[in-house]
Write a protein that holds these residues in place. Structure first.
Motif, short mmCIF file in Angstrom:
data_model
loop_
_atom_site.label_atom_id
_atom_site.label_comp_id
_atom_site.label_asym_id
_atom_site.label_seq_id
_atom_site.Cartn_x
_atom_site.Cartn_y
_atom_site.Cartn_z
N LEU A 421 15.27 -5.99 16.38
CA LEU A 421 14.93 -7.30 15.82
C LEU A 421 13.42 -7.44 15.61
CD1 LEU A 421 16.03 -10.04 14.95
CD2 LEU A 421 15.75 -10.83 17.30
N GLU A 422 12.64 -6.92 16.58
CA GLU A 422 11.17 -6.97 16.42
C GLU A 422 10.73 -6.14 15.21
OE1 GLU A 422 9.58 -5.64 20.09
OE2 GLU A 422 10.18 -7.44 21.23
N ASN A 461 16.30 -10.35 1.34
CA ASN A 461 17.64 -10.90 1.61
C ASN A 461 18.42 -10.00 2.57
OD1 ASN A 461 17.20 -13.10 -0.04
ND2 ASN A 461 18.00 -12.07 -1.87
N ARG A 462 18.26 -8.68 2.38
CA ARG A 462 18.93 -7.77 3.30
C ARG A 462 18.37 -7.91 4.71
NH1 ARG A 462 19.15 -4.21 -1.23
NH2 ARG A 462 17.12 -3.30 -0.73
N PHE A 463 17.05 -8.10 4.81
CA PHE A 463 16.45 -8.32 6.13
C PHE A 463 17.07 -9.54 6.82
CE2 PHE A 463 12.25 -6.08 4.88
CZ PHE A 463 12.78 -4.88 5.27
N VAL A 464 17.25 -10.62 6.07
CA VAL A 464 17.81 -11.84 6.65
C VAL A 464 19.23 -11.59 7.17
CG1 VAL A 464 18.60 -14.19 6.13
CG2 VAL A 464 16.40 -13.38 5.26
N SER A 469 22.82 -10.68 11.95
CA SER A 469 23.83 -9.94 12.72
C SER A 469 23.24 -9.38 14.01
CB SER A 469 24.43 -8.81 11.88
OG SER A 469 23.43 -7.88 11.50
N THR A 470 21.96 -8.95 13.95
CA THR A 470 21.31 -8.44 15.16
C THR A 470 21.14 -9.54 16.20
OG1 THR A 470 20.09 -6.80 13.84
CG2 THR A 470 19.27 -7.25 16.06
N GLU A 472 23.04 -12.16 16.50
CA GLU A 472 24.37 -12.44 17.06
C GLU A 472 24.73 -11.44 18.15
OE1 GLU A 472 27.00 -12.42 13.77
OE2 GLU A 472 26.45 -14.42 13.05
N ARG A 473 24.40 -10.16 17.91
CA ARG A 473 24.68 -9.15 18.94
C ARG A 473 23.84 -9.42 20.19
NH1 ARG A 473 24.73 -5.65 14.46
NH2 ARG A 473 22.63 -4.90 14.91
N ILE A 474 22.59 -9.85 19.99
CA ILE A 474 21.73 -10.16 21.13
C ILE A 474 22.29 -11.33 21.93
CG2 ILE A 474 19.45 -11.07 21.77
CD1 ILE A 474 18.25 -9.37 19.54
N ASP A 475 22.77 -12.36 21.21
CA ASP A 475 23.35 -13.52 21.89
C ASP A 475 24.59 -13.11 22.69
OD1 ASP A 475 21.40 -15.09 20.79
OD2 ASP A 475 22.64 -15.80 19.11
N ASN A 476 25.42 -12.27 22.07
CA ASN A 476 26.62 -11.81 22.78
C ASN A 476 26.26 -10.98 24.01
OD1 ASN A 476 28.34 -13.02 20.94
ND2 ASN A 476 28.46 -11.19 19.64
#
Length: 881
Positions: A421-422, A461-464, A469-470, A472-476
Motif C-alpha cells: 500500500l505504501e 485509475n488502476r492505482f485506485v 482491494s489492498t 480491504e485485505r489490510i482491514d481483514n
C-alpha cells in the motif's frame, strides 16, 4: 277446602330472597371465573392489589378479561349478600331472623372447622405402607440423605422420541408400555421424596402435548441451561435442576467467564444488563436407568397351557440410590477422563475434511452428555524434517501454538500488504505530480513508447482500484489479528496449562496432567480396512520410557485404564516378535497377552476377492457378524452387557472389524475370581498373522494377489498348540483385569534379587508373589512393608481394536459399551444396570381346564342368583314385620 299454609312474602322478604339468590349466583360466578382464569395467569406469587387486578380487567385476552370481571362482580355480589344478612341479624327484631342467623353461623362454623382440619391434614399427616415388602417406603439411609438436602430441586420428567439410531431399533409395544409404567413409578418415588420436605417440585413435559410450548417456556424462563439440556437429551429422561444455585451477574462478566473457557449456562434478563448464571452440572438419567425393561423375559413370559409365551411386561427396578445420587450430583465434580492421543487428528476434537475419519469426537460427545469431562493429551510432537518426539501437550497448549503461528503469519502478511500500500501510494503521488517526461525517465525505458495523459489517467485509475482491494485485505487482516490476539488472551488465562508448558521433563509434565484425571483411555488404531490396505503404522503409537512410567504411576495410585489396542501389523512386513514399547511390557506385567494377530471373518473373503475381479477399487466392506458377550459368566462386564442386550431382546449389534485376540493369564483370573473375557468374536472367524492381501510376482511380467485364507497351524510348527496357533474362533477380544498392582512395580530390586525370569507366571501371582513378599519382609522394615503388602487394586479393560470408539458419532451399541466400561472402571455401580432383587411384571392369574371354566363362567351365573335370593329374603322379612 284445604287451607293454603304456604308463607306469603312481603316486599322486604321478597327483596331478601333475591339478594340471597344474587349472593349465591355471585359465589358461583366467582368460582367459575377463578377456574377459567387460573391457567391463563402467569405462574408465581398471587398479587391481590387493585392495580394488578385492574390491569387484568383490561388484558388483551378476552378470556382473561371476562374471567376477572366474573370474579370481581361475583365477589362483590356475595359480599353484599353477606353484609345484608349480617345487618338483618344484628338489627332485625324478628325472631325468625335470629334463628336464621344462628343456623347460618353454625353452618359457617362447621364449614370453617372442616376447612381448617383439611388444611392441617395437608401439612401434618401420617402415611402407612401396608405392602408386605414395603414398596412405598424409602430406605432409612436415603431418608437421612434427603432430609439433609436444603436446596430446592426441580425434577423434570421429559417424554420425547429417541434422537438418531436407537438401540434395538424402532420401539415396539413393550417399549411403549414400559415408558408409561416408568413414568408412573417415577411419580410414585417423587411423591415419597415430597413427604420429606417441600424442596422438590416436579414438572412433566411431553413433547407431543398441545401445551408443550407453554410449559417449556414457563419451565425455562428463569432456569438458564435447562432448555439446552432438554433439547440435547437423546431419549425420554429425568432431569434434576438445583434452583437455589442460579445467580444473577452482570451480562459482561458472565460472557467473559464463558469466553475464558468456564463451563456455565447463562441467559439475559430482558430489559436489563444482567444475566442469570448456572455454573453447575445438570444431571439426568434415562428411564431405563430407573426401571430397565427386560424385553427378552417380556417376550418369554405368560405361557399358556401348551407352553407358548403370550408376553408380559417385565422390568428390573434399579437401586433407589441411583436416583438419589443424581439429586446430590448437581454440585459434584465431574469424573475427568484423559484421552492419550498420538496425534491431533486422532484426538476427541471434532475435525473436518480428510482427517474426520480418524476423529474420536463421538467418544467425547457421548461421555460429556453423560456427566463426564474429557481432556485430550497429545503424546507426540511433530517437527518438519524430524521424527516425532515424546511430548505431553494438552489441548490448550496445542491450540495456543496454532493460534500463535496464525498470529505470526497474519503479522507477516499484514506487513507485506502495508508495504504494498505504501508503494502504491508513492506511485500514485508521482503519477499525479510529475510531468510526463519525468515519469518516463523514472519508470519507463527507451522502448516503452510514448507516454500520454490518457495512459497517465488510466494508470491512476488502476492505482485506485488496487489500493482499494489492498486496503480491504489490510482491514481483514487487522480483524483477523484482533480475533487471534483475543483467542490467545483467553487461552493464556489458563494458568495451569501454561505452568505445565514451562516443564521440559516429559515424565513430570505427563504425571502432573494425569494427577488431575480419574481415568485414562489409551487408543492405538492400527488396522482400518484390510481389503484396501488402510492402516496406521504402529510406530506412531510407541511411547517413551518416561511416558510409560507416568502411566504406571497412575495405575499404582489405584486409578483405572482402558487400553484400545490394534495389532502391530503393517502391509508387506513380517509379524512382530517383540514388544512395541514399554507399555506392552507393562500390560504383560499385569498378565495381559497381546497376540499381535488380526481376526478375520469368513464373510470378509468376499471383500478381498473383489480386488481380483473387475472392481479394481475393491468391494464394499463385508457385513461381518457382531461380537457376543459370554452368557452365564461371572465377569462383571459380561453380565452388564448381557443385561443391556436382554433389554432389547438381544438386538445389541456391536461390530468390531479386524480385532486382535487378547488373553489374560490364568493366575490373574484365579486371583480376581472370574474369567477375564467379556467380548468374544463369532465362531466363523480365524486368527491371521498376515491379514493384508499381498502382491506376489511369479515372473518378470506376471503377478498374482495372495489373499488371506484360513490354514490351520501344522503339528510340527513351533506355534502348534499355543495361543499364536492359527485356529478357528471364537476369540476373546475384550478382557478385564481387577487385581492388585505387582510387587515389582514398587521395588524392582526385589525381582532382580530373586530372579523373576524363573517365574512361569507374569506379574505378581503364585510363587512370584510369595517370594517377592518374603524378600520384602526380610529386606525392609515394617513401615515399608505396609506399602508392599497393601498394594492398590487397579481396574483395567483391554479391547483388541483401537478404532472401536472412533467416528464423529457413536452407534447406540458403541455408546452402551463405552458407558458401561467407563462406569465399571470408575466403580460407579449406581449407574450400571442390575438384575438383582425381584423383577416387576403385571400380575397374571393363569387358569387352565376346570379352573378356567369355574372362574370364567361362575361369577356370571352365581352373582345374579345370589342377589336374587337375597332380595327375596328381604321381602319376606319385611312382610313378617
Amino acid at each position: 277446602m284445604k287451607k293454603d299454609e304456604r308463607l306469603r312474602l312481603g316486599f322486604s322478604g321478597f327483596a331478601r330472597l333475591l339478594i340471597r339468590f344474587l349472593g349465591l349466583l355471585g359465589l358461583l360466578a366467582a368460582a367459575v371465573g377463578l377456574f377459567v382464569a387460573r391457567p391463563n395467569l402467569p405462574v408465581g406469587n398471587i398479587d391481590l392489589s387493585w392495580p394488578y387486578i385492574s390491569s387484568l380487567m383490561h388484558d388483551s385476552k378476552q378470556v382473561v378479561r371476562v374471567a376477572i370481571w366474573c370474579i370481581v362482580a361475583g365477589t362483590a355480589a356475595f359480599a353484599l349478600a353477606v353484609t345484608i344478612e349480617l345487618l338483618s341479624a344484628l338489627f332485625g327484631s324478628a325472631r325468625r331472623s335470629a334463628v336464621g342467623f344462628n343456623a347460618t353461623l353454625q353452618s359457617a362454623l362447621i364449614v370453617g372447622v372442616v376447612v381448617v382440619i383439611n388444611i392441617f391434614s395437608f401439612q401434618y399427616f401420617l402415611r402407612f405402607d401396608c405392602t408386605r415388602d414395603k414398596k412405598f417406603t424409602l430406605p432409612q439411609d436415603v431418608v437421612q440423605q434427603l432430609k439433609a438436602l436444603k436446596q430446592k430441586t426441580t425434577v423434570v420428567i421429559v417424554q420425547k422420541k429417541a434422537q438418531g439410531p436407537r438401540l434395538g431399533g424402532e420401539p415396539d409395544r413393550y417399549d411403549v408400555a414400559a415408558e408409561l409404567k416408568q413414568i408412573e413409578k417415577i411419580k410414585d418415588l417423587i411423591a415419597q421424596f415430597r413427604q420429606l420436605g417441600g424442596q422438590f417440585s416436579v414438572v412433566s413435559l411431553n413433547i407431543e402435548s398441545d401445551d408443550y410450548e407453554k410449559e417449556y417456556e414457563a419451565l425455562t424462563a428463569n432456569r438458564p441451561g435447562i432448555g439446552e439440556t432438554i433439547q440435547e437429551l437423546p431419549q425420554s429422561s429425568i432431569l434434576f435442576y438445583a434452583d437455589d444455585l442460579v445467580k444473577k451477574l452482570p451480562l459482561a462478566e458472565a460472557t467473559a467467564r464463558k469466553e475464558q473457557g468456564l463451563k456455565l449456562y447463562h441467559s439475559r434478563v430482558e430489559g436489563t444488563d444482567d444475566a442469570l448464571v448456572y455454573e453447575n452440572t445438570i444431571p439426568w438419567m434415562s428411564f431405563d436407568e430407573f426401571y430397565r425393561l427386560d424385553k427378552k423375559l417380556s417376550q418369554e413370559a405368560n405361557k399358556d397351557a401348551e407352553g407358548t409365551p403370550r408376553g408380559n411386561l417385565v422390568m428390573w427396578p434399579q437401586p433407589i440410590q441411583a436416583f438419589t445420587n443424581r439429586v446430590f450430583s448437581v454440585q459434584e465434580k465431574k469424573p475427568r477422563i484423559a484421552f492419550l492421543a498420538s496425534h491431533e487428528w486422532l484426538s476427541t476434537t471434532s475435525s473436518t475434511g480428510a482427517q474426520q475419519q480418524y476423529t474420536s469426537a463421538g467418544l467425547r460427545k457421548t461421555l460429556e452428555a453423560n456427566g463426564f469431562e474429557v481432556v485430550d493429551i497429545i503424546l507426540k510432537k511433530f517437527t518438519r524434517g524430524q521424527p516425532p518426539s515424546p511430548a505431553a501437550y494438552n489441548r490448550t497448549e496445542t491450540e495456543f501454538f496454532r493460534q500463535e503461528n496464525t498470529l505470526n503469519a497474519t503479522k507477516a502478511s499484514l506487513a507485506e500488504e502495508r508495504e504494498s500500500l505504501e508503494e502504491l501510494t508513492r506511485l500514485q503521488k508521482d503519477f499525479q505530480s510529475l510531468s510526463l517526461d519525468e515519469l518516463k525517465t523514472k519508470y519507463f525505458n527507451e522502448q516503452a513508447g510514448e507516454l500520454t495523459e490518457e495512459l497517465r489517467t488510466a494508470q491512476l485509475n488502476r492505482f485506485v482500484t488496487v489500493m482499494k482491494s489492498t486496503q480491504e485485505r489490510i482491514d481483514n487482516l487487522n480483524q483477523q489479528l484482533a480475533d487471534t490476539e483475543a483467542r490467545l488472551k483467553i487461552l493464556a488465562s489458563d494458568e495451569r496449562a501454561f505452568e505445565d508448558n514451562r516443564v521440559n521433563d516429559v515424565y513430570l509434565k505427563l504425571s502432573r496432567q494425569l494427577a488431575t484425571c480419574d481415568m485414562v483411555i489409551i487408543p492405538r488404531w492400527t488396522l482400518i480396512n484390510l481389503s484396501e490396505e488402510e492402516s496406521i503404522p504402529a510406530s506412531l503409537y510407541s511411547l517413551s520410557t518416561e511416558q510409560v512410567r507416568a502411566i504406571q504411576d497412575f495405575m499404582k495410585s489405584g486409578k483405572p485404564v482402558m487400553a484400545l489396542l490394534g495389532a502391530n501389523l503393517e502391509p508387506n512386513s513380517p509379524a512382530p516378535t517383540g514388544y512395541l514399547d514399554d507399555f506392552e511390557k507393562l500390560l504383560a506385567d499385569r498378565g495381559v497377552y497381546l497376540s499381535q494377530q488380526a481376526v478375520l471373518f469368513d464373510r470378509e473373503i468376499e471383500s478381498f476377492s473383489a480386488r481380483q475381479g473387475e472392481d479394481l477399487l475393491g468391494g464394499a466392506a463385508a457385513e461381518i457378524p457382531p461380537v457376543t458377550f459370554p452368557e452365564k459368566s461371572d465377569n462383571p462386564m459380561a453380565m452388564i452387557l448381557q443385561r443391556v442386550a436382554d433389554s432389547v431382546a438381544g438386538k445389541m449389534s456391536l461390530v468390531v472389524r479386524h480385532p486382535m485376540p487378547v488373553y489374560v493369564h490364568q493366575a490373574v483370573e484365579k486371583q480376581q475370581g472370574f474369567p477375564a473375557s467379556f467380548i468374544d468374536t463369532s465362531a466363523n472367524s480365524w486368527n491371521e498373522s498376515s491379514p493384508f492381501p499381498e502382491v506376489r510376482r511369479i515372473s518378470p511380467t506376471q503377478a498374482v494377489l495372495r489373499l488371506p485364507r484360513y490354514e490351520a497351524t501344522g503339528f510340527g510348527d513351533p506355534a502348534y498348540d499355543t495361543l499364536a496357533a492359527e485356529r478357528r474362533g471364537p476369540f476373546p477380544v475384550g478382557v478385564v483385569v481387577d487385581a492388585p498392582i505387582p510387587v515389582s512395580w514398587y521395588d524392582i530390586s526385589l525381582t532382580e534379587q530373586i530372579g523373576a525370569t524363573t517365574f512361569a507366571a507374569p506379574g505378581d501371582f503364585g510363587l512370584s508373589s510369595a517370594l517377592l513378599t518374603a524378600a520384602a519382609c526380610v529386606s525392609k522394615g515394617d513401615a515399608d512393608n505396609s506399602t508392599l503388602m497393601n498394594r492398590a487394586n487397579s481396574r483395567m479393560i483391554v479391547i483388541g481394536q483401537g478404532g472401536v470408539f472412533t467416528g464423529k458419532d457413536l452407534e447406540p451399541a458403541q455408546a452402551e459399551l463405552l458407558l458401561a466400561s467407563t462406569n465399571w472402571l470408575l466403580n460407579r455401580s449406581d449407574r450400571l444396570p442390575t438384575s438383582e432383587g425381584k423383577a416387576w411384571s403385571y400380575p397374571r392369574v393363569q387358569f387352565h381346564g376346570k379352573a378356567a371354566y369355574y372362574w370364567s363362567y361362575g361369577p356370571l351365573a352365581f352373582l345374579p342368583i345370589f342377589f336374587g335370593i337375597f332380595g327375596v329374603c328381604v321381602l319376606l322379612l319385611r312382610n313378617i314385620r
